[in-house]
Design a protein around this motif. Structure first.
Motif, PDB file in Angstrom:
ATOM      1  N   TYR A  33       0.846  -1.200   0.000  1.00 45.27           N
ATOM      2  CA  TYR A  33       0.000   0.000   0.000  1.00 45.27           C
ATOM      3  C   TYR A  33       0.882   1.253   0.000  1.00 45.27           C
ATOM      4  O   TYR A  33       1.881   1.318   0.710  1.00 45.27           O
ATOM      5  CB  TYR A  33      -0.898   0.019   1.248  1.00 45.27           C
ATOM      6  N   VAL A 103      -1.901   5.203   9.418  1.00 42.33           N
ATOM      7  CA  VAL A 103      -1.532   3.810   9.135  1.00 42.33           C
ATOM      8  C   VAL A 103      -2.104   2.900  10.220  1.00 42.33           C
ATOM      9  O   VAL A 103      -2.763   1.892   9.940  1.00 42.33           O
ATOM     10  CB  VAL A 103       0.010   3.655   9.066  1.00 42.33           C
ATOM     11  N   SER A 120       9.577   2.724  10.147  1.00 41.96           N
ATOM     12  CA  SER A 120       9.593   4.186   9.976  1.00 41.96           C
ATOM     13  C   SER A 120      10.278   4.880  11.154  1.00 41.96           C
ATOM     14  O   SER A 120      10.108   4.481  12.304  1.00 41.96           O
ATOM     15  CB  SER A 120       8.158   4.710   9.873  1.00 41.96           C
TER      16      SER A 120
HETATM   17  N1  APR Z   1       0.525   6.274   3.838  1.00 45.22           N
HETATM   18  C1  APR Z   1       1.244   5.359   3.176  1.00 45.22           C
HETATM   19  N2  APR Z   1       2.427   5.613   2.612  1.00 45.22           N
HETATM   20  C2  APR Z   1       2.899   6.852   2.746  1.00 45.22           C
HETATM   21  C3  APR Z   1       2.214   7.860   3.446  1.00 45.22           C
HETATM   22  C4  APR Z   1       0.974   7.529   4.009  1.00 45.22           C
HETATM   23  N3  APR Z   1       0.252   8.430   4.680  1.00 45.22           N
HETATM   24  N4  APR Z   1       2.965   8.982   3.404  1.00 45.22           N
HETATM   25  C5  APR Z   1       4.076   8.688   2.702  1.00 45.22           C
HETATM   26  N5  APR Z   1       4.027   7.398   2.296  1.00 45.22           N
HETATM   27  C6  APR Z   1       4.969   6.651   1.492  1.00 45.22           C
HETATM   28  C7  APR Z   1       5.669   7.511   0.470  1.00 45.22           C
HETATM   29  O1  APR Z   1       4.818   7.761  -0.635  1.00 45.22           O
HETATM   30  C8  APR Z   1       6.859   6.643   0.121  1.00 45.22           C
HETATM   31  O2  APR Z   1       6.618   5.822  -1.000  1.00 45.22           O
HETATM   32  O3  APR Z   1       6.013   6.122   2.286  1.00 45.22           O
HETATM   33  C9  APR Z   1       7.043   5.773   1.364  1.00 45.22           C
HETATM   34  C10 APR Z   1       8.383   5.978   2.049  1.00 45.22           C
HETATM   35  O4  APR Z   1       9.343   5.573   1.176  1.00 45.22           O
HETATM   36  P1  APR Z   1      10.719   6.348   0.986  1.00 45.22           P
HETATM   37  O5  APR Z   1      10.467   7.808   0.999  1.00 45.22           O
HETATM   38  O6  APR Z   1      11.416   5.766  -0.192  1.00 45.22           O
HETATM   39  O7  APR Z   1      11.507   5.998   2.330  1.00 45.22           O
HETATM   40  P2  APR Z   1      12.293   4.658   2.708  1.00 45.22           P
HETATM   41  O8  APR Z   1      13.716   4.812   2.333  1.00 45.22           O
HETATM   42  O9  APR Z   1      11.542   3.484   2.207  1.00 45.22           O
HETATM   43  O10 APR Z   1      12.216   4.731   4.303  1.00 45.22           O
HETATM   44  C11 APR Z   1      10.977   4.616   4.962  1.00 45.22           C
HETATM   45  O11 APR Z   1      11.945   3.889   7.031  1.00 45.22           O
HETATM   46  O12 APR Z   1      14.154   3.761   7.747  1.00 45.22           O
HETATM   47  C12 APR Z   1      12.981   4.512   7.760  1.00 45.22           C
HETATM   48  O13 APR Z   1      13.789   6.769   7.983  1.00 45.22           O
HETATM   49  C13 APR Z   1      13.164   5.865   7.124  1.00 45.22           C
HETATM   50  O14 APR Z   1      11.105   6.738   7.954  1.00 45.22           O
HETATM   51  C14 APR Z   1      11.747   6.229   6.803  1.00 45.22           C
HETATM   52  C15 APR Z   1      11.122   4.880   6.448  1.00 45.22           C
END
Ligand code: APR
Length: 321
Positions: A33, A103, A120
């Motif tokens: 998702y 979430v 996250s």
């Molecule tokens: N609901 C679902 N997904 C969301 C929402 C939401 N409300 N808001 C943002 N997202 C999605 C974004 O669209 C994005 O695809 O969360 C995803 C996060 O992915 P990235 O930005 O690529 O981050 P990532 O490197 O995967 O890290 C995710 O894990 O290690 C931690 O610090 C890091 O908090 C971050 C998380």
């Protein structure tokens, strides 16, 4: 017997690697998702189209509708914004807390029996908030931090000693921030204390100590080191691998002892907070927190880390979460 259903909330960098690893290992059907339209559908289509090559036979589905996570057995949450260079994990607090709230509400509604692994950041706060909003039992909500932090520590030790990382055991406790506590005393190479090998290598206790301290510091800053190099995001391969190790132990009821961000009920003198500690992971989630005696220095460092977690959680509560 039905296959496990694994929901990935967040289809960004970590979410994508998670989906691919789950598919390649056939851990279960994946539903990814994300709020960004078409992104999870595109990633999942891409991964599914490798199924013939990699030889996996599971469903990998992308969605923008929470209803599709219905009945998931395992939920892995990466939704949120990653750190940018110069940004601390704590800076992310407000933004990611808002996201985590949504979430948690949706997982509570659609997958009330799931076991959840939160990735996250800021991790310790996000997992606390998620637990609070879902109201899920403690054993079913945990965070991923220690498996990765410990793997980083083990990797640095292996490089320094010129030995296979497979033989290095290293444990990192505490919060997932600059106060984390790599346990030097128990770092070992197939049971042999790493410090002893270092001392023999340098023939000098002080030099060995200096080298170990540098590895400890690098471990604590390792997330930031990757952020600085990537410039546009934070680590994603290694956090995904770490969460998969946890997921496998749960799905296959392996009862592995892994450092997990787990809810403490008095263990290590902490009550009511999520802190990184060794725990048995099995079909029920966090089945047992393993306690061991810390020396005075380790105790002080862990207390310091617990205090950092407490103040992060207090900040979040002050912000209304
Ligand atoms: N609901 C679902 N997904 C969301 C929402 C939401 N409300 N808001 C943002 N997202 C999605 C974004 O669209 C994005 O695809 O969360 C995803 C996060 O992915 P990235 O930005 O690529 O981050 P990532 O490197 O995967 O890290 C995710 O894990 O290690 C931690 O610090 C890091 O908090 C971050 C998380």
């Amino acid at each position: 017997m039905s296959r496990k259903k694994i929901a990935l909330i967040g289809g960004g960098q970590i979410g994508g690697v998670l989906a691919q690893l789950i598919a390649q290992r056939q851990l279960g059907d994946v539903v990814m998702y994300d709020i960004v339209e078409d992104l999870p559908q595109g990633k999942c289509l891409d991964i599914a189209e490798a199924s013939r090559i990699d030889g996996f036979d599971i469903v990998v589905k992308g969605t923008n509708d929470y209803k599709d996570i219905e009945g998931s057995d395992l939920v892995i949450v990466t939704a949120g914004l990653p750190r940018r260079p110069g940004m601390s994990r704590d800076d992310l607090l407000t933004t990611n807390a808002k996201i985590m709230k949504t979430v948690a509400e949706n997982v509570k509604q659609y997958a009330p029996n799931a076991i959840s692994i939160i990735i996250s950041n800021p991790l310790d706060a996000m997992v606390t908030l998620y637990k609070k909003i879902t109201g899920f039992p403690e054993n079913r909500v945990m965070g991923q931090a220690g498996v990765l932090d410990s793997s980083r520590f083990a990797t640095f030790i292996a490089w320094e000693l010129g030995v296979s990382v497979k033989d290095v055991n290293a444990l990192v406790l505490g919060g997932h921030g600059d106060t984390m506590v790599p346990i030097v005393r128990y770092a070992n190479v197939n049971g042999i204390p790493a410090m002893e090998i270092l001392e023999k290598k340098y023939g000098d206790k002080n030099k060995a100590k200096e080298v170990m301290t540098a590895m400890v510091e690098r471990t604590k800053q390792a997330g930031g080191e990757v952020v600085k190099l990537l410039k546009t995001g934070s680590a994603f391969y290694s956090p995904a691998s770490a969460a998969i190790a946890m997921a496998e132990s749960i799905i296959y009821d392996e009862k592995r002892v892994l450092p997990v961000c787990a809810y403490l009920n008095g263990e290590y003198g902490v009550k009511g907070y999520y802190v990184g500690v060794p725990a048995v992971l099995g079909e029920k989630g966090v089945e047992k927190v393993i306690e061991f005696d810390l020396d005075a220095e380790e105790k002080a460092l862990l207390n310091n880390s617990v205090n950092a977690v407490k103040s992060l959680v207090a900040d979040m509560e002050r912000l209304g979460f």
